[in-house]
Design a protein around this motif. Structure first.
Motif, PDB file in Angstrom:
ATOM      1  N   LEU A  70      10.005   6.084   9.191  1.00 31.83           N
ATOM      2  CA  LEU A  70      11.074   6.236   9.209  1.00 31.83           C
ATOM      3  C   LEU A  70      12.244   7.517   8.524  1.00 31.83           C
ATOM      4  O   LEU A  70      13.004   8.634   8.913  1.00 31.83           O
ATOM      5  N   SER A  71      11.084   8.261   7.869  1.00 29.36           N
ATOM      6  CA  SER A  71      10.863   9.222   7.193  1.00 29.36           C
ATOM      7  C   SER A  71      10.144   9.971   6.301  1.00 29.36           C
ATOM      8  O   SER A  71       8.811   9.299   6.230  1.00 29.36           O
ATOM      9  N   GLN A  72       9.554  11.141   6.182  1.00 29.59           N
ATOM     10  CA  GLN A  72       8.852  12.331   5.786  1.00 29.59           C
ATOM     11  C   GLN A  72       9.589  12.431   3.836  1.00 29.59           C
ATOM     12  O   GLN A  72       8.603  12.731   3.323  1.00 29.59           O
ATOM     13  N   VAL A  73      10.007  11.331   2.934  1.00 31.81           N
ATOM     14  CA  VAL A  73      10.395  11.371   1.874  1.00 31.81           C
ATOM     15  C   VAL A  73       9.105  11.206   1.000  1.00 31.81           C
ATOM     16  O   VAL A  73       7.877  10.873   1.316  1.00 31.81           O
ATOM     17  N   PRO A  74       8.458  12.149   0.705  1.00 27.02           N
ATOM     18  CA  PRO A  74       7.428  12.306  -0.633  1.00 27.02           C
ATOM     19  C   PRO A  74       7.219  10.225  -1.412  1.00 27.02           C
ATOM     20  O   PRO A  74       8.369   9.584  -1.991  1.00 27.02           O
ATOM     21  N   VAL A  75       6.663   9.786  -0.846  1.00 24.90           N
ATOM     22  CA  VAL A  75       6.174   9.223  -1.398  1.00 24.90           C
ATOM     23  C   VAL A  75       4.909   8.232  -2.614  1.00 24.90           C
ATOM     24  O   VAL A  75       3.994   8.708  -2.158  1.00 24.90           O
ATOM     25  N   LEU A  76       5.110   7.153  -3.877  1.00 21.38           N
ATOM     26  CA  LEU A  76       3.850   8.165  -4.522  1.00 21.38           C
ATOM     27  C   LEU A  76       3.983   6.242  -5.100  1.00 21.38           C
ATOM     28  O   LEU A  76       4.836   5.818  -5.314  1.00 21.38           O
ATOM     29  N   VAL A  77       2.886   6.036  -4.580  1.00 24.00           N
ATOM     30  CA  VAL A  77       2.633   4.466  -5.125  1.00 24.00           C
ATOM     31  C   VAL A  77       2.198   4.719  -6.450  1.00 24.00           C
ATOM     32  O   VAL A  77       1.128   4.083  -6.795  1.00 24.00           O
ATOM     33  N   ALA A  78       2.451   3.222  -6.807  1.00 22.88           N
ATOM     34  CA  ALA A  78       1.816   2.466  -7.970  1.00 22.88           C
ATOM     35  C   ALA A  78       1.488   1.181  -7.873  1.00 22.88           C
ATOM     36  O   ALA A  78       2.208   0.529  -7.125  1.00 22.88           O
ATOM     37  N   THR A  79       0.470   1.056  -8.360  1.00 22.37           N
ATOM     38  CA  THR A  79      -0.536   0.062  -8.071  1.00 22.37           C
ATOM     39  C   THR A  79      -1.646  -0.179  -9.089  1.00 22.37           C
ATOM     40  O   THR A  79      -2.013   0.419  -9.898  1.00 22.37           O
ATOM     41  N   ALA A  80      -1.501  -0.937  -9.541  1.00 23.52           N
ATOM     42  CA  ALA A  80      -2.448  -2.389  -9.741  1.00 23.52           C
ATOM     43  C   ALA A  80      -4.347  -1.914  -9.558  1.00 23.52           C
ATOM     44  O   ALA A  80      -5.242  -2.134 -10.098  1.00 23.52           O
ATOM     45  N   ARG A  81      -4.356  -1.757  -8.424  1.00 22.14           N
ATOM     46  CA  ARG A  81      -5.508  -1.456  -7.392  1.00 22.14           C
ATOM     47  C   ARG A  81      -6.250  -0.019  -7.889  1.00 22.14           C
ATOM     48  O   ARG A  81      -5.396   0.611  -7.070  1.00 22.14           O
ATOM     49  N   SER A  82      -6.920  -0.552  -8.514  1.00 23.89           N
ATOM     50  CA  SER A  82      -8.253   1.063  -8.427  1.00 23.89           C
ATOM     51  C   SER A  82      -9.096   1.425  -7.677  1.00 23.89           C
ATOM     52  O   SER A  82     -10.059   2.047  -7.683  1.00 23.89           O
ATOM     53  N   ASP A  83      -9.264   0.936  -7.123  1.00 23.61           N
ATOM     54  CA  ASP A  83     -10.993   0.220  -5.606  1.00 23.61           C
ATOM     55  C   ASP A  83     -10.552   1.732  -4.629  1.00 23.61           C
ATOM     56  O   ASP A  83      -9.182   1.945  -4.516  1.00 23.61           O
ATOM     57  N   ASP A  84     -11.694   2.800  -4.785  1.00 15.06           N
ATOM     58  CA  ASP A  84     -11.412   3.608  -4.245  1.00 15.06           C
ATOM     59  C   ASP A  84     -11.178   3.347  -2.914  1.00 15.06           C
ATOM     60  O   ASP A  84     -10.376   4.346  -2.123  1.00 15.06           O
ATOM     61  N   ARG A  85     -11.842   2.409  -2.124  1.00 18.09           N
ATOM     62  CA  ARG A  85     -11.178   2.426  -0.510  1.00 18.09           C
ATOM     63  C   ARG A  85      -9.776   2.325  -0.646  1.00 18.09           C
ATOM     64  O   ARG A  85      -9.433   2.698   0.755  1.00 18.09           O
ATOM     65  N   GLU A  86      -9.314   1.450  -0.884  1.00 17.44           N
ATOM     66  CA  GLU A  86      -8.220   0.942  -1.497  1.00 17.44           C
ATOM     67  C   GLU A  86      -6.927   2.081  -1.059  1.00 17.44           C
ATOM     68  O   GLU A  86      -6.171   2.484  -0.296  1.00 17.44           O
ATOM     69  N   ILE A  87      -7.633   3.371  -2.461  1.00 19.66           N
ATOM     70  CA  ILE A  87      -6.655   4.528  -2.783  1.00 19.66           C
ATOM     71  C   ILE A  87      -6.630   5.221  -1.582  1.00 19.66           C
ATOM     72  O   ILE A  87      -5.784   5.687  -0.865  1.00 19.66           O
ATOM     73  N   ILE A  88      -8.384   5.966  -0.622  1.00 23.67           N
ATOM     74  CA  ILE A  88      -8.089   6.455  -0.095  1.00 23.67           C
ATOM     75  C   ILE A  88      -7.628   5.849   1.631  1.00 23.67           C
ATOM     76  O   ILE A  88      -7.034   6.513   2.569  1.00 23.67           O
ATOM     77  N   LYS A  89      -7.499   4.807   1.866  1.00 24.64           N
ATOM     78  CA  LYS A  89      -6.971   3.447   2.622  1.00 24.64           C
ATOM     79  C   LYS A  89      -4.804   4.090   2.518  1.00 24.64           C
ATOM     80  O   LYS A  89      -4.731   4.694   4.000  1.00 24.64           O
ATOM     81  N   LEU A  90      -4.675   4.500   1.487  1.00 22.82           N
ATOM     82  CA  LEU A  90      -3.203   4.389   0.558  1.00 22.82           C
ATOM     83  C   LEU A  90      -2.895   5.537   1.692  1.00 22.82           C
ATOM     84  O   LEU A  90      -2.085   6.248   2.211  1.00 22.82           O
ATOM     85  N   LEU A  91      -3.990   6.577   0.985  1.00 21.51           N
ATOM     86  CA  LEU A  91      -3.139   8.121   1.304  1.00 21.51           C
ATOM     87  C   LEU A  91      -3.939   8.573   2.490  1.00 21.51           C
ATOM     88  O   LEU A  91      -2.600   9.289   3.122  1.00 21.51           O
ATOM     89  N   ASN A  92      -4.208   7.846   3.418  1.00 22.28           N
ATOM     90  CA  ASN A  92      -4.760   8.105   4.956  1.00 22.28           C
ATOM     91  C   ASN A  92      -2.982   7.540   5.284  1.00 22.28           C
ATOM     92  O   ASN A  92      -2.814   7.483   6.809  1.00 22.28           O
ATOM     93  N   ALA A  93      -2.565   6.398   5.298  1.00 19.40           N
ATOM     94  CA  ALA A  93      -1.755   5.683   5.916  1.00 19.40           C
ATOM     95  C   ALA A  93      -0.451   7.133   5.035  1.00 19.40           C
ATOM     96  O   ALA A  93       1.114   6.099   5.775  1.00 19.40           O
TER      97      ALA A  93
END
Length: 249
Positions: A70-93
């Motif tokens: 819907l938008s290119q608004v900057p998104v800052l994810v606040a998460t309790a998940r610290s696994d590298d693979r999860e973080i990479i997936k979020l950044l790629n998403a």
């Protein structure tokens, strides 16, 4: 004033974030779920979104993908998940940055200022970033366009960093924010071979981003420029070294 949407289902954390961000001079709205967040992004159009992942109606990673649709608004994810693979997936998403809970209000405000500086979706974000203590104009030393920057011309490719607009042979290019940042950086270094690691450092400016992310964005950029890796015109891959933007002969 800078507007921020807080997407958090925990009422205690949500109230804390609203109070702290408001105390820093931000205009804040909130949503306890993904559907409400999508509605706010569409109708209110905030300058930034703070997105929790553990939402009751939809996983935050899926909500992120829907926001990106819907938008290119900057998104800052606040998460309790610290696994590298999860973080990479979020950044790629499509996440612009992330914070691992627990974090301080000062950390959150500083990260928001940074993503607003990098995003430069509209020149109005210069004021948005300044409102929360971000130094410099839009882009500035953190990449993206600085106000008053002259257009860049490479062959029939025309790029206006101030308006964040690009044309090829007079035809407007529909680029995502990251694609525009990538194209602008390559145009500023036209004729030079730029490594993927340099692109990650200068364009993404985020930790835990792999080189495959660059490959995906380069592929999308090539398609929008009307070329293929096997038959390049503007974007040329130098195997084992990097990529360069050149004017076609």
């Amino acid at each position: 004033m800078t507007s921020v949407l807080v997407v958090e289902d925990d009422p205690i954390i949500r109230t804390y974030l609203i109070d702290e961000l408001t105390a820093h001079g931000l205009v804040v709205r909130s949503s306890p779920d993904a559907l409400g967040a999508l509605r706010e992004v569409t109708q209110w159009q905030p300058d930034a979104v703070v997105l929790d992942l553990g939402l009751p109606d939809l996983d935050g990673a899926d909500a992120l993908r829907m926001i990106r649709g819907l938008s290119q608004v900057p998104v800052l994810v606040a998460t309790a998940r610290s696994d590298d693979r999860e973080i990479i997936k979020l950044l790629n998403a499509g996440a612009d940055d992330y914070l691992v809970k627990p974090f301080s209000a000062g950390q959150l405000v500083a990260r928001l200022a940074a993503v607003l500086r990098r995003s430069a979706v509209h020149t109005v974000n210069a004021g948005a970033a300044a409102a929360i203590g971000a130094p410099g104009a839009v882009g500035g030393p953190d990449g993206g366009a600085a106000v008053g920057t002259a257009p860049l011309v490479v062959g029939e490719l025309w790029i206006d960093p101030t308006a964040r607009a690009a044309q090829l042979a007079g035809r407007e290019l529909a680029l995502t924010r990251r694609e525009f940042d990538l194209l602008e950086f390559l145009a500023r270094n036209a004729g030079r071979v730029v490594s993927k690691r340099q692109l990650l450092a200068e364009v993404w400016r985020l930790p835990y981003v792999d080189e495959q992310t660059v490959d995906v964005h380069l592929s999308c950029l090539r398609r929008k420029l009307g070329e293929r890796a096997s038959m390049p015109r503007y974007l040329h891959t130098v195997r084992g070294v990097g990529v360069k933007l050149v004017s076609p002969r």
